[in-house]
Design a protein around this motif. Structure first.
Motif, mmCIF file in Angstrom:
data_model
loop_
_atom_site.group_PDB
_atom_site.id
_atom_site.type_symbol
_atom_site.label_atom_id
_atom_site.label_comp_id
_atom_site.label_asym_id
_atom_site.label_seq_id
_atom_site.Cartn_x
_atom_site.Cartn_y
_atom_site.Cartn_z
ATOM 1 N N ALA A 250 0.832 -1.205 0.000
ATOM 2 C CA ALA A 250 0.000 0.000 0.000
ATOM 3 C C ALA A 250 0.867 1.256 0.000
ATOM 4 N N ARG A 251 1.954 1.237 0.795
ATOM 5 C CA ARG A 251 2.819 2.410 0.850
ATOM 6 C C ARG A 251 3.517 2.631 -0.488
ATOM 7 N N GLN A 252 3.964 1.543 -1.128
ATOM 8 C CA GLN A 252 4.624 1.681 -2.425
ATOM 9 C C GLN A 252 3.668 2.231 -3.469
ATOM 10 N N ALA A 253 2.427 1.757 -3.455
ATOM 11 C CA ALA A 253 1.442 2.252 -4.425
ATOM 12 C C ALA A 253 1.167 3.736 -4.208
ATOM 13 N N THR A 254 1.095 4.158 -2.940
ATOM 14 C CA THR A 254 0.850 5.570 -2.642
ATOM 15 C C THR A 254 2.008 6.436 -3.133
ATOM 16 N N LEU B 155 4.235 5.734 -5.562
ATOM 17 C CA LEU B 155 4.269 5.777 -7.027
ATOM 18 C C LEU B 155 3.170 6.660 -7.582
ATOM 19 N N ALA B 156 2.016 6.653 -6.941
ATOM 20 C CA ALA B 156 0.936 7.530 -7.395
ATOM 21 C C ALA B 156 1.329 8.993 -7.237
ATOM 22 N N SER B 157 2.029 9.322 -6.158
ATOM 23 C CA SER B 157 2.393 10.720 -5.914
ATOM 24 C C SER B 157 3.433 11.228 -6.899
ATOM 25 N N VAL B 158 4.327 10.365 -7.385
ATOM 26 C CA VAL B 158 5.376 10.818 -8.291
ATOM 27 C C VAL B 158 4.997 10.647 -9.761
ATOM 28 N N SER B 159 3.925 9.896 -10.040
ATOM 29 C CA SER B 159 3.573 9.632 -11.444
ATOM 30 C C SER B 159 2.258 10.260 -11.871
ATOM 31 N N GLY B 160 1.375 10.587 -10.915
ATOM 32 C CA GLY B 160 0.061 11.102 -11.266
ATOM 33 C C GLY B 160 -0.948 10.020 -11.567
ATOM 34 N N VAL B 161 -0.560 8.757 -11.504
ATOM 35 C CA VAL B 161 -1.485 7.643 -11.710
ATOM 36 C C VAL B 161 -2.302 7.431 -10.442
ATOM 37 N N VAL C 112 -4.055 5.800 -7.295
ATOM 38 C CA VAL C 112 -3.640 4.704 -6.423
ATOM 39 C C VAL C 112 -4.416 3.437 -6.759
ATOM 40 N N GLU C 113 -5.694 3.583 -7.094
ATOM 41 C CA GLU C 113 -6.506 2.408 -7.403
ATOM 42 C C GLU C 113 -5.969 1.639 -8.604
ATOM 43 N N SER C 114 -5.340 2.348 -9.531
ATOM 44 C CA SER C 114 -4.796 1.687 -10.720
ATOM 45 C C SER C 114 -3.527 0.899 -10.408
ATOM 46 N N LEU C 115 -2.909 1.203 -9.268
ATOM 47 C CA LEU C 115 -1.668 0.526 -8.891
ATOM 48 C C LEU C 115 -1.884 -0.547 -7.839
ATOM 49 N N ALA C 116 -2.981 -0.474 -7.108
ATOM 50 C CA ALA C 116 -3.227 -1.428 -6.028
ATOM 51 C C ALA C 116 -3.288 -2.848 -6.577
ATOM 52 N N GLY C 117 -2.555 -3.745 -5.939
ATOM 53 C CA GLY C 117 -2.570 -5.150 -6.316
ATOM 54 C C GLY C 117 -1.719 -5.497 -7.519
ATOM 55 N N LYS C 118 -1.048 -4.502 -8.116
ATOM 56 C CA LYS C 118 -0.203 -4.771 -9.279
ATOM 57 C C LYS C 118 1.147 -5.341 -8.836
ATOM 58 N N THR C 119 1.768 -6.065 -9.757
ATOM 59 C CA THR C 119 3.109 -6.597 -9.488
ATOM 60 C C THR C 119 4.162 -5.647 -10.056
ATOM 61 N N HIS C 120 5.389 -5.856 -9.630
ATOM 62 C CA HIS C 120 6.480 -5.034 -10.162
ATOM 63 C C HIS C 120 6.597 -5.202 -11.670
ATOM 64 N N GLY C 121 6.308 -6.404 -12.146
ATOM 65 C CA GLY C 121 6.397 -6.637 -13.583
ATOM 66 C C GLY C 121 5.369 -5.870 -14.380
#
Length: 678
Positions: free
Chosen positions: A27-31, A33-39, A41-50
């Protein structure tokens, strides 16, 4: 060609980090990445590094989508041997951590400490240590970037890192006169500084933190390097933690009152002092230079990537915590990330050695002792099986000087703890033991010698195998496939035994401990003595002030204005297996006393096996007057070495064991104050 079964030491880089592409974002990593990319958070939740490359491409710096490899080693400090030992088959968990800290910066103290509170963590990766305690893990650059962003915005935050021995040595640099360097290029590192700082000063510094025995070994190992030799071993020594044991902070008695007052001043929870446990501190850290800071200072919301290590220390199949609170272990701001050393708790299971013959040797009709440490015993040009001497290390110099060419063979006795390797798996064999006779006496078994050996991954848990004999010295024969070094039959601490000649044999027995076979005897000459140094006379002679005896406490030379004189040291150095002796003199940075006699008065290397003592008269000139040496304290040093050695130097295999090992050694420092009387 002779058989050379010695394995090379495995550096941490040999470990292969697990593939991170299947890791799921926390959750912290998704938050972040969302702050530095503008994407979202919901689009990143549950995603893998790949998945990130497709989602974040063109939205963040492409370099942030790569990884940085962080390697290191989990070790346990052995207070008996003053050495770090690898912790094999432990689980290293990498954590994404956010903490508040309370910093304690005691006045006029070179160190400072932190107390964590309000901490939260998320696991981001895990990896197993190998048989030496080494590990490697891949950390995403965008995760490291979160740490670096905060540190770049804060004064001195890049310096919040657990100090290493190299850091302590570099602290001497401002007080050392270095040669002029070209304007282009980096500042000298600790290895480059060593020749200018000097072994004595390095040893004195290390002694404060590692103890006398370890300081002597480290200082000698760091300073006695050969031209063209790899600096890898020295670098690994310098990367060791500065404090084998915790250095506690000098806390005031009224700690709770100070914390309560601090909380009110900074708007913190008035009960924050209840979260601060005095014994759960982090540090010490090196104080920032030329930065004013209050004695107590809160540091709010600090991100870091930390480590947690577990190991099955009670052999129950579940792993117990052996290392935590690993704040600021990694120098994230460095260009090349140095290896990390995680010092586990005393409860961790460590192995005294992890490298050696990796495959068991098949016996013919009887056991065979074939290797000790890294040194093969099968070729008489390496080891004499009758006299017990090694034939290549510390060879004699027939011309009697350190710089003169050596000749073969040597007679180098063994010292320290010896790992004995032997084939011992015979049909019907269930037990083995190692027998010895001392100086031709009756044969008896080694008893009471226990150690841990590393297991191969398929056989873990447990992480190690305990070798413990019964009252008659019998050890169970372990399956070859289970052990990382299947033929390691004895860890022999020769320092617990008398010096002299030993003959060893391996005996194999059946399940009822009835003897099946014996190996041929293999002799070992053991010598753990350091040379003795006797100062016969120590004196000053001047044309005006005359002769002055300097033996005794706090000697002082009283010379007249402009007077030049001579310091004379009459000394004797000896050892049962003497190697060499050197005499040197040092000043206070404005010049050194100079030799006035032939080189042989200051440098003697043994010329033959009967050459085990040397007596010399070493003279030094102290010129006075304009351009002479000023008043001050001068040091005259006699250093003597034995030709004993330890076969645990993996680098010696590269040089085919034509090496000179010079520690432990003996040293006498003769300090004298020189003053000019009116």
């Amino acid at each position: 060609m002779p058989k050379r079964a010695a394995a090379q030491a495995k550096p941490p880089e040999a470990s292969s980090p697990p593939d991170p592409s299947s890791r799921v974002l926390t959750a912290r990593q998704a938050t972040h990445l969302a702050s530095v990319s503008g994407v979202d958070v919901e689009s990143l939740a549950g995603k893998t590094h790949g998945d990130l490359e497709d989602i974040l491409r063109h939205r963040i710096d492409p370099l942030l989508l790569f990884y940085r490899k962080v390697c290191g080693r989990v070790v346990r400090w052995n207070p008996a041997t003053h050495l770090y030992e690898g912790v094999p088959n432990a689980t290293v968990t990498v954590e994404d951590t956010d903490c508040w800290f309370l910093g304690f910066f005691p006045v006029e103290n070179p160190w400072w400490w932190l107390w964590p509170f309000h901490c939260s963590r998320e696991d981001i990766a895990s990896v197993r240590t190998d048989e030496c305690g080494n590990f490697c893990v891949l950390v995403p650059r965008w995760d490291i970037d979160r740490v670096l962003r905060l540190r770049k915005e804060r004064v001195c935050y890049p310096e919040i890192v657990r100090p290493s021995l190299g850091d302590l040595i570099e602290r001497l640099a401002p007080h050392v006169q270095l040669p002029k360097r070209p304007p282009i290029g980096p500042d000298p590192g600790p290895i480059e500084l060593l020749p200018f700082i000097g072994r004595d000063r390095v040893q004195a510094l290390l002694r404060q933190f590692t103890g006398e025995a370890a300081a002597t070994q480290l200082a000698a190992g760091l300073s006695e390097r050969r031209f063209g030799a790899s600096t890898g071993a020295a670098t690994r020594m310098l990367d060791q933690p500065a404090f084998p044991q915790t250095l506690p902070p000098p806390l005031p008695e009224e700690l709770a009152e100070k914390l309560a007052h601090l909380a009110g001043r900074h708007g913190l929870d008035e009960k924050v002092h209840e979260s601060i446990l005095p014994h759960q501190f982090v540090g010490p850290f090196l104080r920032c230079h030329d930065v004013l800071v209050a004695e107590w200072e809160p540091i709010i919301d600090v991100p870091d990537i930390t480590f947690r290590v577990t190991q099955d220390i009670d052999f129950d199949g579940d792993e117990e915590l052996i290392y935590s609170e690993g704040y600021f272990d990694v120098r994230w701001d460095a260009g090349d990330i140095p290896d990390v050393t995680l010092v586990a708790s005393p409860s961790a299971l460590s192995v005294p050695r992890c490298d050696g013959p990796g495959e068991g040797r098949a016996c013919t009709d009887k056991p065979e002792i074939y290797q000790v440490g890294y040194l093969t015993l099968e070729d008489p040009s390496y080891h004499d099986p009758v006299t017990g001497f090694a034939q290549r290390p510390n060879r004699p110099h027939p011309l009697g000087l350190s710089s003169s060419p050596p000749t073969s063979p040597s007679q180098a006795p063994y010292r320290g703890s010896l790992a004995v390797h032997a084939c011992h798996r015979l049909p019907g064999g269930v037990y083995y033991r190692v027998l010895y006779s001392y100086e031709g006496g009756s044969e008896q078994p080694f008893v009471g010698l226990s150690w841990y050996a590393g297991n191969r991954p398929p056989f873990t848990p447990p992480p190690v195998t305990l070798f413990a004999p019964d009252a008659q010295g019998w050890y169970p024969i372990q399956p070859e496939a289970q052990l990382t070094m299947p033929d390691w039959v004895l860890e022999w601490p020769t320092t617990s035994y008398a010096d002299g000649r030993y003959e060893l044999r391996v005996e194999v027995a059946d399940g009822s401990k009835n003897s099946i076979a014996f190996s041929d005897p293999m002799a070992f000459a053991v010598d753990n003595q350091v040379p003795s140094i006797l100062v016969n006379t120590f004196s000053w002679t001047g044309p005006v002030s005359g002769s002055q005896n300097l033996l005794g406490p706090c000697p002082v030379v009283h010379r007249k204005a402009g007077e030049s004189g001579t310091i004379t040291v009459n000394w004797t150095a000896s050892a049962p297996h003497f190697r060499n002796v050197v005499v040197a003199a040092g000043g206070c940075g404005e010049g050194d006393p100079t030799r006035t006699g032939p080189v042989s008065d200051y440098d003697h290397w043994y010329t033959g096996f009967a050459d085990n003592a040397a007596t010399r008269i070493s003279t030094f000139s102290l010129p006075g007057g304009l351009g002479g040496l000023p008043d001050g304290v001068y040091d005259f040093v006699v250093t003597a070495y034995s030709r004993h050695f330890t076969p645990d130097d993996s680098g010696a295999t590269i040089l085919d064991w034509f090496v000179d090992q010079g520690w432990p050694y003996s040293q006498v420092n003769l300090l004298v104050a020189v003053v000019t009387d009116p």
